[in-house]
Design a protein around this motif. Sequence first.
Motif, PDB file in Angstrom:
ATOM      1  N   TYR A  35       0.851  -1.181   0.000  1.00 54.57           N
ATOM      2  CA  TYR A  35       0.000   0.000   0.000  1.00 54.57           C
ATOM      3  C   TYR A  35       0.891   1.237   0.000  1.00 54.57           C
ATOM      4  O   TYR A  35       1.979   1.245   0.570  1.00 54.57           O
ATOM      5  N   GLN A  37       0.745   5.190   1.210  1.00 56.66           N
ATOM      6  CA  GLN A  37      -0.016   6.119   2.047  1.00 56.66           C
ATOM      7  C   GLN A  37       0.536   7.524   1.910  1.00 56.66           C
ATOM      8  O   GLN A  37       1.718   7.780   2.162  1.00 56.66           O
ATOM      9  N   GLY A  40      -2.603  13.172   0.984  1.00 56.08           N
ATOM     10  CA  GLY A  40      -3.653  13.564   0.054  1.00 56.08           C
ATOM     11  C   GLY A  40      -4.559  12.434  -0.394  1.00 56.08           C
ATOM     12  O   GLY A  40      -5.769  12.591  -0.515  1.00 56.08           O
ATOM     13  N   GLN A  41      -4.000  11.270  -0.627  1.00 53.74           N
ATOM     14  CA  GLN A  41      -4.753  10.142  -1.175  1.00 53.74           C
ATOM     15  C   GLN A  41      -5.077   9.060  -0.162  1.00 53.74           C
ATOM     16  O   GLN A  41      -5.833   8.136  -0.467  1.00 53.74           O
ATOM     17  N   GLY A  42      -4.500   9.156   1.024  1.00 51.53           N
ATOM     18  CA  GLY A  42      -4.763   8.121   2.006  1.00 51.53           C
ATOM     19  C   GLY A  42      -4.041   6.834   1.659  1.00 51.53           C
ATOM     20  O   GLY A  42      -2.984   6.847   1.031  1.00 51.53           O
ATOM     21  N   LEU A  43      -4.634   5.719   2.043  1.00 51.16           N
ATOM     22  CA  LEU A  43      -4.045   4.410   1.798  1.00 51.16           C
ATOM     23  C   LEU A  43      -4.542   3.865   0.469  1.00 51.16           C
ATOM     24  O   LEU A  43      -5.723   3.599   0.289  1.00 51.16           O
ATOM     25  N   GLN A  44      -3.623   3.664  -0.427  1.00 50.52           N
ATOM     26  CA  GLN A  44      -3.969   3.165  -1.757  1.00 50.52           C
ATOM     27  C   GLN A  44      -3.311   1.806  -1.984  1.00 50.52           C
ATOM     28  O   GLN A  44      -2.122   1.641  -1.758  1.00 50.52           O
ATOM     29  N   PHE A  45      -4.111   0.872  -2.445  1.00 49.44           N
ATOM     30  CA  PHE A  45      -3.626  -0.476  -2.716  1.00 49.44           C
ATOM     31  C   PHE A  45      -2.762  -0.490  -3.972  1.00 49.44           C
ATOM     32  O   PHE A  45      -3.162   0.038  -5.016  1.00 49.44           O
ATOM     33  N   LEU A  88       4.627   6.976   2.468  1.00 50.82           N
ATOM     34  CA  LEU A  88       4.927   5.845   3.330  1.00 50.82           C
ATOM     35  C   LEU A  88       4.436   4.592   2.603  1.00 50.82           C
ATOM     36  O   LEU A  88       3.254   4.506   2.251  1.00 50.82           O
ATOM     37  N   LEU A  90       3.683   0.754   2.750  1.00 48.19           N
ATOM     38  CA  LEU A  90       3.378  -0.253   3.754  1.00 48.19           C
ATOM     39  C   LEU A  90       3.217  -1.611   3.104  1.00 48.19           C
ATOM     40  O   LEU A  90       2.570  -1.750   2.064  1.00 48.19           O
TER      41      LEU A  90
END
Lengths: 115, 113
Positions: A35, A37, A40-45, A88, A90
């Motif tokens: 992911y 992070q 602006g976009q948050g957590l993106q897969f 970040l 993850l």
Amino acid sequence: KAGVTQTPRYLIKTRGQQVTLSCSPISGHRSVSWYQQTPGQGLQFLFEYFSETQRNKGNFPGRFSGRQFSNSRSEMNVSTLELGDSALYLCASSPWGRLFPSEQFFGPGTRLTVL
Amino acid sequence: SQQGEEDPQALSIQEGENATMNCSYKTSINNLQWYRQNSGRGLVHLILIRSNEREKHSGRLRVTLDTSKKSSSLLITASRAADTASYFCACWDRGSTLGRLYFGRGTQLTVWP
């Protein structure tokens, strides 16, 4: 059991360079997901690997790639880095096989800064 | 988007108070999960509730799920300063056997001593 480990923890690169991040899942976990992070976009897969095969992929450009090794360790690679790739990253592992989606166990992340 | 959406975006309370966070989603789900993230760190799984469950407890955590309204809530009772973190709901898409988690933007919880 040891948790999910990610290396390196911090990374500074410049635009145009490439980077490889590494993830070691919990022993026995065969599913590894990545992911991104950002504020602006948050957590993106990004993508998920299971038994060395990419099973699922998010909506990211081809500059983002990954692979999984026979010991379930995974790497992700970003080529031609852009400023917007600062994030970040993850990694998460899961004991999930094929039929039972379960919780994911996250690593501490790799903080990538692109200058 | 199939993402969960948390509400409120930020919540500030005193120690000892209860904290309630809500999550709405758009698709049919297999399960819904809640995670906590301390600043700049990895996510920690808190609780998983399946689509055929309505309520689940774990210590000071209580999660409810209303599939008819496509919503879930996380209640933390008797909050402590150590509960200060971001809380995310994540949905596992029911439609795909190769599912993935869709995360919301999170609720930033601050618990003051």
